[in-house]
Design an enzyme around this catalytic site. Structure first.
Site, PDB file in Angstrom:
ATOM      1  N   LYS A   9      11.252  67.126  -8.603  1.00 12.10           N
ATOM      2  CA  LYS A   9      11.694  66.833  -9.975  1.00 12.10           C
ATOM      3  C   LYS A   9      10.736  65.874 -10.646  1.00 12.10           C
ATOM      4  O   LYS A   9       9.997  65.122  -9.985  1.00 12.10           O
ATOM      5  CB  LYS A   9      13.108  66.239  -9.989  1.00 12.10           C
ATOM      6  N   ASP A  18      19.560  60.901  -6.196  1.00  8.44           N
ATOM      7  CA  ASP A  18      18.794  62.045  -6.698  1.00  8.44           C
ATOM      8  C   ASP A  18      19.158  63.360  -6.000  1.00  8.44           C
ATOM      9  O   ASP A  18      18.671  64.418  -6.391  1.00  8.44           O
ATOM     10  CB  ASP A  18      17.288  61.819  -6.482  1.00  8.44           C
TER      11      ASP A  18
END
Ligand code: ATP
Length: 297
Positions: A10, A137
């Site tokens: 990401k 995350d």
């Protein structure tokens, strides 16, 4: 029999960081975008839990129970009263300790792979709950696409993305510890009034309409000054990418990977080549976005 799951890295297109909370975490408005750099996690029945890792950065990955993939397998097994007797192999392509959530990706990947291998049939919500337990995350690594994370980043709202965005990631030598970057953020913010973090409407609009120039103008990472303070040489990498024609450049998450948004895939190739010849990074990788979430392949 074995199961392989592919899971993306990401980039945070916005990382707004609030003041430190009483539990030591920070409130965040964290806009995640999954990008097309992937780890592959393969699980195979074994006598007992063991982990192996391949790839250029494999030597930096812990192969004990602290590995997020091992922790994911352990949590799922405990919920179902199963012995986590599994060999987990991580084919690592995501930079390690690079601010691209590589460890989180492996946690989400191992969870999905073990769920399929053991036939535990977890719902999406059950998997997301285990992901949130593993780290802030990790839920996003499972979901992919784009999402706004609030709380400490783990409460996700999926976001619409109206087009493809093209990136270059410059990988630095060595990692930066995420807790150390937050500590530096706190040091730099001492005595200042840190506003509550909010997602930028302009940035969400740019994602929705797929407008790369508008996204370039709205990219924001509140951890960037802290990462630059700990690793001043990153300023040279950012400047090299901008000089090579990137629409915008920023530190990815807690760094030290730096991210460059470009208009086209060809521009991305050109910026990557310029970054490599600039000598300001170890390697440069081109990737598209949005990428899908964790997927059994
Ligand atoms: P984030 O962007 O989520 O802050 P990061 O990309 O900066 O994370 P990771 O690659 O996730 O960093 O690794 C951070 C640390 O986590 C590593 O230095 C390592 O000690 C530990 N770790 C645990 N499991 C893994 C894993 N499967 N892969 C890589 N690192 C792992």
């Amino acid at each position: 029999m074995s199961v392989t799951v592919r899971v993306p890295a990401k980039v945070n297109v916005q990382l707004a960081v609030g003041g430190v909370r009483s539990d030591g975490f920070h409130d965040l408005a964290n806009v995640f975008l999954a990008v097309g750099l992937y780890d592959e996690v393969t699980v195979t029945p074994a006598e007992s839990l063991r982990i192996t890792c391949s790839g250029p950065d494999a030597h930096q990955v812990p192969l004990d129970r602290t590995n997020l993939a091992a922790r994911a397998a352990g949590l799922l097994a405990a919920r179902h009263g199963i012995d986590p007797a599994v060999h987990i192999h991580i084919a690592k392509d995501i930079p390690v300790a690079g601010g691209m959530a590589g460890g989180s990706a492996d946690g989400a990947g191992a969870l999905l792979a073990c769920d399929a291998l053991w036939g535990t049939g977890s719902s999406r919500d059950e998997l997301l709950a285990i992901c949130a337990e593993l780290g802030s995350d990790v839920p996003f690594s499972l979901v992919g696409g784009a999402a706004l994370g609030t709380g400490r980043g783990e409460q996700l709202t999926e976001l619409e993305v109206g087009g493809d965005f093209h990136w270059v990631f410059a990988v630095a030598d060595g990692g930066l510890s995420t807790p150390a970057v937050y500590r530096e953020f706190d040091r730099l913010a001492e005595g200042l009034d840190v506003p509550a973090p909010v997602a930028s409407p302009g940035l969400l609009d740019a994602l929705r309409t797929g407008d790369a120039s508008a996204l370039a103008g709205a990219l924001l990472n509140d951890l960037q000054p802290a990462a630059l303070s700990l690793r001043p040489s990153l300023a040279d990498t950012l400047a090299a990418g901008t000089a090579a024609g990137a629409l915008a450049s920023l530190v990815s998450g807690s760094g030290p990977t730096t991210a460059f948004l470009t208009k086209t895939p060809d521009d991305a190739q050109q910026v990557a080549e310029a970054l490599l010849t600039s000598g300001t990074c170890r390697t440069a990788r081109v990737a598209g976005s949005p990428a899908g979430g964790a997927l059994v392949v």
